[in-house]
Design an enzyme around this catalytic site. Structure first.
Site, mmCIF file in Angstrom:
data_model
loop_
_atom_site.group_PDB
_atom_site.id
_atom_site.type_symbol
_atom_site.label_atom_id
_atom_site.label_comp_id
_atom_site.label_asym_id
_atom_site.label_seq_id
_atom_site.Cartn_x
_atom_site.Cartn_y
_atom_site.Cartn_z
ATOM 1 C CD GLU A 38 -2.490 1.504 0.327
ATOM 2 O OE1 GLU A 38 -2.854 2.765 0.384
ATOM 3 O OE2 GLU A 38 -3.091 1.295 0.174
ATOM 4 C CD GLN A 39 -0.430 4.950 -4.125
ATOM 5 O OE1 GLN A 39 0.711 6.077 -4.539
ATOM 6 N NE2 GLN A 39 -1.614 6.304 -4.122
ATOM 7 N NE ARG A 113 -14.753 4.687 1.014
ATOM 8 C CZ ARG A 113 -15.478 4.144 0.382
ATOM 9 N NH1 ARG A 113 -14.416 2.640 -0.663
ATOM 10 N NH2 ARG A 113 -16.579 4.645 -1.195
ATOM 11 C CE1 TYR A 222 -24.562 5.814 3.881
ATOM 12 C CE2 TYR A 222 -25.318 6.480 1.705
ATOM 13 C CZ TYR A 222 -24.277 6.073 2.369
ATOM 14 O OH TYR A 222 -23.066 6.078 1.821
ATOM 15 C CG ASP A 300 -12.823 1.874 -8.236
ATOM 16 O OD1 ASP A 300 -13.992 0.714 -8.441
ATOM 17 O OD2 ASP A 300 -13.141 2.142 -6.673
#
Length: 402
Positions: A38-39, A113, A222, A300
């Site tokens: 992970e960068q 998230r 929400y 993605d």
């Protein structure tokens, strides 16, 4: 390249977001190890809320993530609640509390998230995640691959999984730079923000996913974080705005201006948002292949989609579950396993890309006969049943079904 001492493939995952972390968790569950590069120097709170539909929830439950989200994820009682932009009149609403579990065996949840990333990361074996590792390129070398990083280091792997997003560095190893379809700007930008629950109007604190739809715009809200905050995400014409970044921000005044003339209650909700994020939505045509030899794409990087069906994260999680099973079933021939993964996933994700793309036009109709016909259709619709092909799907049990 020499195989790993255990005889199992050396698996490198590029990207430590939801898709990359879920891949590591499902690989571990299948008896395979990997390294996630992970960068970012740390896994931090990025983004805002998302909706977890049953097709994602049933998979997250199998890696223990739903237990870790208890008290943080909000089970939604109402979903697909469409409201008219000018006066908030409810056009249609779905009783998720009664129907969702009965139809699909799981509830639908709203979650921040950051909470989801933390819950999935907890299922990743200690030491598997390497931070501050920005992959700049991947090269296929015989049956394996080499990953090059910004610090000059090179790592060999038998399998490389590009879970590094819409700007994927791994994609070139699959398609070749000259064959990549460039991402284009969609003409739509998104605003995101959270409002502390104590500052939000009553209607926004309910355990409901609400969509306000109107000319050229729509806004979704929400509750998240155990109902301690309300998540907002809104879509508007981008104009000349082309920044595609989770870290880009706007002013509340800009956000409010986009919804001038809308129901005053909605304006009041937006007014209490902190500094909103703002990013341009990129548009990319579906790919016809994701894999080349020992390299494949996920999430993605493979199938970026507009967020109008709330399936971006869910499809990354489905990818992770199917990919882990394919590699576990055929660890001696990773290239064949990756081809099988692609065959089992590409039709479903392409269909979701297409329906998500089409939804922008439907949500943003100007007032007039076409809008009136849409509103009448919404009143008689049952989106929970109509989208059963999304929610009933179990990626591990029936991966080829679309």
């Amino acid at each position: 390249m020499a195989p790993s001492p255990s005889g199992t493939p050396r698996i490198a995952v590029v990207g430590g977001g939801i898709g990359g972390l879920a891949t590591a968790a499902f690989l571990d569950r299948a008896g395979l190890s990997c390294t996630v590069h992970e960068q970012a120097p740390a896994i931090t709170e990025v983004g805002a809320g998302l909706v977890l539909a049953p097709n994602a929830v049933r998979l997250l439950r199998r890696i223990g993530a739903m237990d870790r989200l208890r008290g943080r994820a909000v089970p939604l009682d109402v979903g697909w609640e469409f409201r008219r932009w000018a006066d908030g009149r409810v056009l249609s609403a779905e009783n998720l509390a009664e129907a969702c579990e009965r139809l699909y065996g799981e509830r639908t949840y709203a979650v921040h998230r950051a909470d989801l990333v933390a819950a999935v990361a907890a299922a990743v074996p200690p030491g598997a995640l390497r931070l501050g590792r920005r992959c700049t390129s991947v090269s296929v070398r015989g049956d394996g691959a080499e990953l090059r990083f910004a610090d000059g280091s090179v790592v060999g792997a038998d399998v490389v999984i590009g879970a590094d997003g819409v700007h994927s560095a791994v994609r070139a190893a699959v398609l070749g730079t000259e064959q990549q379809t460039p991402a284009t700007y969609s003409g739509i930008c998104a605003f995101r923000a959270t409002v502390p629950a104590e500052r939000a109007p009553d209607f926004a604190r309910r355990p409901a996913q609400t969509l306000w739809i109107g000319p050229g715009h729509h806004l979704v809200h929400y509750p998240v974080s155990g109902r301690r905050a309300v998540n907002l995400v809104a879509f508007a014409p981008a104009g000349d705005y082309t920044v595609e970044s989770w870290s880009a921000t706007a002013d509340v005044e800009e956000f409010l201006a986009e919804f001038a003339g809308w129901d005053p209650r909605l304006q009041d909700l937006v007014r209490h948002a902190g500094r909103p994020g703002r990013w341009a939505l990129l548009d990319r045509a579906p790919l016809t292949r994701w894999s080349r030899g020992p390299v494949t794409l996920l999430g993605d990087a493979a199938h970026p989609m507009f967020p109008f069906f709330a399936q971006g994260a869910a499809q990354s999680i489905e990818d992770a579950a199917v990919l882990a099973r394919c590699l576990a079933d055929d660890p001696g021939d990773p290239a064949a396993a990756l081809r099988r993964y692609e065959r089992q996933r590409i039709a479903r994700t392409t269909r979701l890309q297409e329906v998500s793309h089409a939804r922008a036009h439907v949500n943003h109709l100007p007032d007039g006969p076409e809008q009136e016909a849409r509103d009448a259709a919404l009143a008689g619709a049952d989106p929970l049943v109509a989208n059963g092909w999304i929610y009933a799907h179990d990626a591990e049990a029936d991966p080829a079904a679309v």
